[in-house]
Write a protein that holds these residues in place. Structure first.
Motif, PDB file in Angstrom:
ATOM      1  N   TRP A 110       0.847  -1.215   0.000  1.00  0.00           N
ATOM      2  CA  TRP A 110       0.000   0.000   0.000  1.00  0.00           C
ATOM      3  C   TRP A 110       0.876   1.256   0.000  1.00  0.00           C
ATOM      4  O   TRP A 110       0.589   2.216  -0.708  1.00  0.00           O
ATOM      5  N   PHE A 111       1.946   1.235   0.768  1.00  0.00           N
ATOM      6  CA  PHE A 111       2.867   2.373   0.844  1.00  0.00           C
ATOM      7  C   PHE A 111       3.526   2.627  -0.513  1.00  0.00           C
ATOM      8  O   PHE A 111       3.561   3.767  -1.005  1.00  0.00           O
ATOM      9  N   ILE A 112       4.043   1.580  -1.132  1.00  0.00           N
ATOM     10  CA  ILE A 112       4.710   1.729  -2.428  1.00  0.00           C
ATOM     11  C   ILE A 112       3.710   2.164  -3.499  1.00  0.00           C
ATOM     12  O   ILE A 112       4.016   2.998  -4.364  1.00  0.00           O
ATOM     13  N   MET A 113       2.493   1.620  -3.415  1.00  0.00           N
ATOM     14  CA  MET A 113       1.454   2.005  -4.361  1.00  0.00           C
ATOM     15  C   MET A 113       1.137   3.494  -4.263  1.00  0.00           C
ATOM     16  O   MET A 113       0.894   4.167  -5.264  1.00  0.00           O
ATOM     17  N   HIS A 114       1.157   4.030  -3.042  1.00  0.00           N
ATOM     18  CA  HIS A 114       0.927   5.460  -2.835  1.00  0.00           C
ATOM     19  C   HIS A 114       1.992   6.298  -3.550  1.00  0.00           C
ATOM     20  O   HIS A 114       1.671   7.310  -4.191  1.00  0.00           O
ATOM     21  N   ILE A 115       3.240   5.886  -3.420  1.00  0.00           N
ATOM     22  CA  ILE A 115       4.333   6.639  -4.049  1.00  0.00           C
ATOM     23  C   ILE A 115       4.141   6.691  -5.558  1.00  0.00           C
ATOM     24  O   ILE A 115       4.238   7.764  -6.179  1.00  0.00           O
ATOM     25  N   PHE A 116       3.847   5.544  -6.156  1.00  0.00           N
ATOM     26  CA  PHE A 116       3.660   5.502  -7.598  1.00  0.00           C
ATOM     27  C   PHE A 116       2.387   6.242  -8.026  1.00  0.00           C
ATOM     28  O   PHE A 116       2.353   6.871  -9.091  1.00  0.00           O
ATOM     29  N   ALA A 117       1.333   6.178  -7.214  1.00  0.00           N
ATOM     30  CA  ALA A 117       0.083   6.861  -7.551  1.00  0.00           C
ATOM     31  C   ALA A 117       0.268   8.375  -7.556  1.00  0.00           C
ATOM     32  O   ALA A 117      -0.248   9.080  -8.430  1.00  0.00           O
ATOM     33  N   ILE A 118       1.017   8.878  -6.576  1.00  0.00           N
ATOM     34  CA  ILE A 118       1.288  10.318  -6.524  1.00  0.00           C
ATOM     35  C   ILE A 118       2.125  10.746  -7.716  1.00  0.00           C
ATOM     36  O   ILE A 118       1.810  11.724  -8.405  1.00  0.00           O
ATOM     37  N   ALA A 119       3.199   9.990  -7.979  1.00  0.00           N
ATOM     38  CA  ALA A 119       4.083  10.324  -9.098  1.00  0.00           C
ATOM     39  C   ALA A 119       3.322  10.284 -10.423  1.00  0.00           C
ATOM     40  O   ALA A 119       3.486  11.177 -11.273  1.00  0.00           O
ATOM     41  N   ALA A 139       7.677  19.603 -10.409  1.00  0.00           N
ATOM     42  CA  ALA A 139       6.292  19.280 -10.039  1.00  0.00           C
ATOM     43  C   ALA A 139       6.255  18.197  -8.971  1.00  0.00           C
ATOM     44  O   ALA A 139       5.463  18.260  -8.024  1.00  0.00           O
ATOM     45  N   TRP A 140       7.089  17.180  -9.113  1.00  0.00           N
ATOM     46  CA  TRP A 140       7.137  16.105  -8.113  1.00  0.00           C
ATOM     47  C   TRP A 140       7.600  16.631  -6.747  1.00  0.00           C
ATOM     48  O   TRP A 140       7.084  16.216  -5.704  1.00  0.00           O
ATOM     49  N   LEU A 141       8.558  17.541  -6.758  1.00  0.00           N
ATOM     50  CA  LEU A 141       9.034  18.116  -5.494  1.00  0.00           C
ATOM     51  C   LEU A 141       7.909  18.865  -4.779  1.00  0.00           C
ATOM     52  O   LEU A 141       7.706  18.704  -3.573  1.00  0.00           O
ATOM     53  N   PHE A 142       7.192  19.690  -5.527  1.00  0.00           N
ATOM     54  CA  PHE A 142       6.080  20.430  -4.930  1.00  0.00           C
ATOM     55  C   PHE A 142       5.003  19.480  -4.409  1.00  0.00           C
ATOM     56  O   PHE A 142       4.394  19.723  -3.365  1.00  0.00           O
ATOM     57  N   ALA A 143       4.751  18.394  -5.120  1.00  0.00           N
ATOM     58  CA  ALA A 143       3.703  17.454  -4.730  1.00  0.00           C
ATOM     59  C   ALA A 143       4.109  16.629  -3.507  1.00  0.00           C
ATOM     60  O   ALA A 143       3.330  16.474  -2.561  1.00  0.00           O
ATOM     61  N   PHE A 144       5.340  16.103  -3.509  1.00  0.00           N
ATOM     62  CA  PHE A 144       5.760  15.220  -2.413  1.00  0.00           C
ATOM     63  C   PHE A 144       6.078  15.993  -1.131  1.00  0.00           C
ATOM     64  O   PHE A 144       6.051  15.409  -0.041  1.00  0.00           O
ATOM     65  N   PHE A 145       6.378  17.290  -1.229  1.00  0.00           N
ATOM     66  CA  PHE A 145       6.620  18.090  -0.037  1.00  0.00           C
ATOM     67  C   PHE A 145       5.403  18.905   0.372  1.00  0.00           C
ATOM     68  O   PHE A 145       5.476  19.752   1.255  1.00  0.00           O
ATOM     69  N   PHE A 146       4.268  18.633  -0.260  1.00  0.00           N
ATOM     70  CA  PHE A 146       2.987  19.213   0.130  1.00  0.00           C
ATOM     71  C   PHE A 146       2.538  18.495   1.401  1.00  0.00           C
ATOM     72  O   PHE A 146       2.485  17.265   1.439  1.00  0.00           O
ATOM     73  N   VAL A 147       2.240  19.230   2.449  1.00  0.00           N
ATOM     74  CA  VAL A 147       1.960  18.625   3.759  1.00  0.00           C
ATOM     75  C   VAL A 147       0.858  17.561   3.693  1.00  0.00           C
ATOM     76  O   VAL A 147       1.019  16.468   4.263  1.00  0.00           O
ATOM     77  N   PRO A 148      -0.288  17.796   3.037  1.00  0.00           N
ATOM     78  CA  PRO A 148      -1.297  16.726   2.958  1.00  0.00           C
ATOM     79  C   PRO A 148      -0.782  15.452   2.305  1.00  0.00           C
ATOM     80  O   PRO A 148      -1.202  14.354   2.684  1.00  0.00           O
ATOM     81  N   THR A 149       0.135  15.573   1.344  1.00  0.00           N
ATOM     82  CA  THR A 149       0.720  14.382   0.724  1.00  0.00           C
ATOM     83  C   THR A 149       1.513  13.581   1.747  1.00  0.00           C
ATOM     84  O   THR A 149       1.378  12.355   1.847  1.00  0.00           O
ATOM     85  N   LEU A 150       2.339  14.260   2.513  1.00  0.00           N
ATOM     86  CA  LEU A 150       3.153  13.592   3.525  1.00  0.00           C
ATOM     87  C   LEU A 150       2.275  12.938   4.592  1.00  0.00           C
ATOM     88  O   LEU A 150       2.539  11.814   5.026  1.00  0.00           O
ATOM     89  N   VAL A 151       1.227  13.641   5.015  1.00  0.00           N
ATOM     90  CA  VAL A 151       0.319  13.094   6.029  1.00  0.00           C
ATOM     91  C   VAL A 151      -0.430  11.883   5.478  1.00  0.00           C
ATOM     92  O   VAL A 151      -0.609  10.877   6.173  1.00  0.00           O
ATOM     93  N   MET A 152      -0.861  11.965   4.225  1.00  0.00           N
ATOM     94  CA  MET A 152      -1.575  10.856   3.608  1.00  0.00           C
ATOM     95  C   MET A 152      -0.700   9.611   3.522  1.00  0.00           C
ATOM     96  O   MET A 152      -1.134   8.500   3.823  1.00  0.00           O
ATOM     97  N   ILE A 153       0.566   9.803   3.101  1.00  0.00           N
ATOM     98  CA  ILE A 153       1.491   8.666   3.028  1.00  0.00           C
ATOM     99  C   ILE A 153       1.727   8.088   4.417  1.00  0.00           C
ATOM    100  O   ILE A 153       1.744   6.872   4.614  1.00  0.00           O
ATOM    101  N   ARG A 154       1.906   8.976   5.392  1.00  0.00           N
ATOM    102  CA  ARG A 154       2.179   8.537   6.761  1.00  0.00           C
ATOM    103  C   ARG A 154       1.039   7.688   7.324  1.00  0.00           C
ATOM    104  O   ARG A 154       1.263   6.642   7.937  1.00  0.00           O
ATOM    105  N   TYR A 155      -0.203   8.120   7.098  1.00  0.00           N
ATOM    106  CA  TYR A 155      -1.340   7.423   7.695  1.00  0.00           C
ATOM    107  C   TYR A 155      -1.910   6.332   6.790  1.00  0.00           C
ATOM    108  O   TYR A 155      -2.783   5.578   7.214  1.00  0.00           O
TER     109      TYR A 155
END
Length: 380
Positions: A110-119, A139-155
């Motif tokens: 699920w974690f790896i799938m999230h990374i690929f889904a965001i990218a 674009a990837w930098l802005f997306a992956f360092f967006f706080v909701p993205t980090l929180v979503m991956i974390r949870y």
């Protein structure tokens, strides 16, 4: 073949080996972290996994006592209250492969799938709205360092599936490939309340323009899965509605203007939380009745997504990852120094506020910054 002619193939092989190495490294180190007691203490994926696991073993994914038992005994979470599965029953069908596997292995996938889904989502949005491939890293930098993205991956939350769904729909709708656009929309029903105006508009568009292939490939599979579950598990939908009445997430103070209004007017009156939603729906219906818009839905997704996120009755910080559908195009509309400075300032201000706002309702007004970003994205 000369040595120079074989260089592109060598570079391709090197890139492939690097990708394989990084994937193995990611799996190895994420597995250790994702099953640690510290991580399990705050992990929302367990709700998705337990729902699928219970259904596969003949249990009830909407029964709090059964959910708590399987979360504690098989997933190893330490809490004393169940983390419930709020999503529609047909979404469990998508989660069934995870329920077959044990929790630890499922969580890593699920974690790896999230990374690929965001990218993938960000790459798609960047290309759809005219971004250059050489700048995709930005674009990837802005997306992956967006706080909701980090929180979503974390949870381990699922809002990224909605973003992926809308990105696919925009792409296929742009070229009027309606059957594929319909299939893309299925994942948007993971959390339909976050994009309810988008889905409502598409229904009207289907009826008004008689594009039945879009409706069949979108609604058809959902009806099929629903019918299968209703036959195999007759009480499943009754339990779904029961748990939403007895333990509805609308009772919580969440990341919405409606929740903010309820907490400041009358915390015990849950109807207040739905007032912005009702106003948005009535305004939407009135607008459609007057103008009868027939333009391709591709042109309306951003606006309707923004209003849906603004007026949804409940949602959390991680759900705002969907707003990347507004943020990414905004970065492509920066034509001069002033808009560049305004855009970067708005982006970092929003992230800073999200980091330091502790209470969920403190996040609600950040939607004003999203409105600003949306207006920037529409600059001609």
């Amino acid at each position: 073949m000369s040595a120079w002619a074989s260089l592109p193939q060598i570079y391709w092989m090197i890139k492939l080996l690097i990708l394989i190495f990084l994937t193995i490294f990611l799996i190895k180190h994420s597995a250790t972290l994702l099953i640690s007691p510290m991580f399990l203490y705050q992990d929302d994926f367990v709700a998705y996994w337990s729902a699928a696991r219970l259904l596969l073993t003949g249990g009830n994914p909407y029964d709090p006592s059964q959910v708590l038992r399987i979360e504690r005994e098989e997933a190893g979470v330490p809490w004393t209250e169940p983390l419930m599965f709020w999503n529609p029953p047909w979404i469990i069908f998508i989660l069934l492969p995870f329920g077959i596997l044990n929790y630890q292995f499922s969580r890593v996938i699920w974690f790896i799938m999230h990374i690929f889904a965001i990218a993938t989502s960000v790459y798609g949005l960047w290309k759809i709205y005219g971004g250059s491939r050489k700048n995709i890293l930005l674009a990837w930098l802005f997306a992956f360092f967006f706080v909701p993205t980090l929180v979503m991956i974390r949870y381990g939350q699922s809002a990224i599936l909605v973003l992926l769904s809308l990105t696919g729909f925009i792409y296929f709708a742009r070229y009027q490939r309606w059957s594929l656009a319909g299939v893309s929309l299925i994942l948007a029903t993971v959390k339909p309340h976050l994009v309810y105006l988008v889905l409502g508009w598409i229904v009207l568009y289907i009826i008004r323009n008689r594009i039945w292939s879009l409706g069949v490939t979108w609604i058809g599979p959902i009806i099929g899965i629903t019918a299968l579950f209703a036959w195999r598990y007759p009480a499943l939908f009754t339990e779904f509605f029961r748990v939403h009445i007895e333990r509805s997430p609308a009772y919580l103070a969440t990341f919405t203007i409606g929740a903010w209004l309820r907490m400041h007017i009358d915390p015990n009156n849950n109807f207040i939380q739905f007032i912005p939603t009702l106003i948005a729906v009535l305004s939407f219906l009135l607008t459609e009745a007057i103008f009868k818009t027939k333009r391709n839905p591709y042109y309306h997704i951003q606006r309707l997504t923004l209003i849906s996120l603004l007026t949804t009755p409940f949602g959390w910080l991680h759900d705002q990852v969907i707003s990347l559908i507004i943020i990414i195009p905004a970065f492509l509309r920066s034509f001069n120094l002033i808009t560049n400075v305004l855009l970067i300032t708005a982006y970092f201000l929003m992230n800073i506020l999200m980091i330091f706002a502790v209470e969920q309702t403190r996040y609600a007004w950040i939607i004003a910054i999203l409105i600003l970003l949306y207006l920037i994205s529409k600059i001609k």
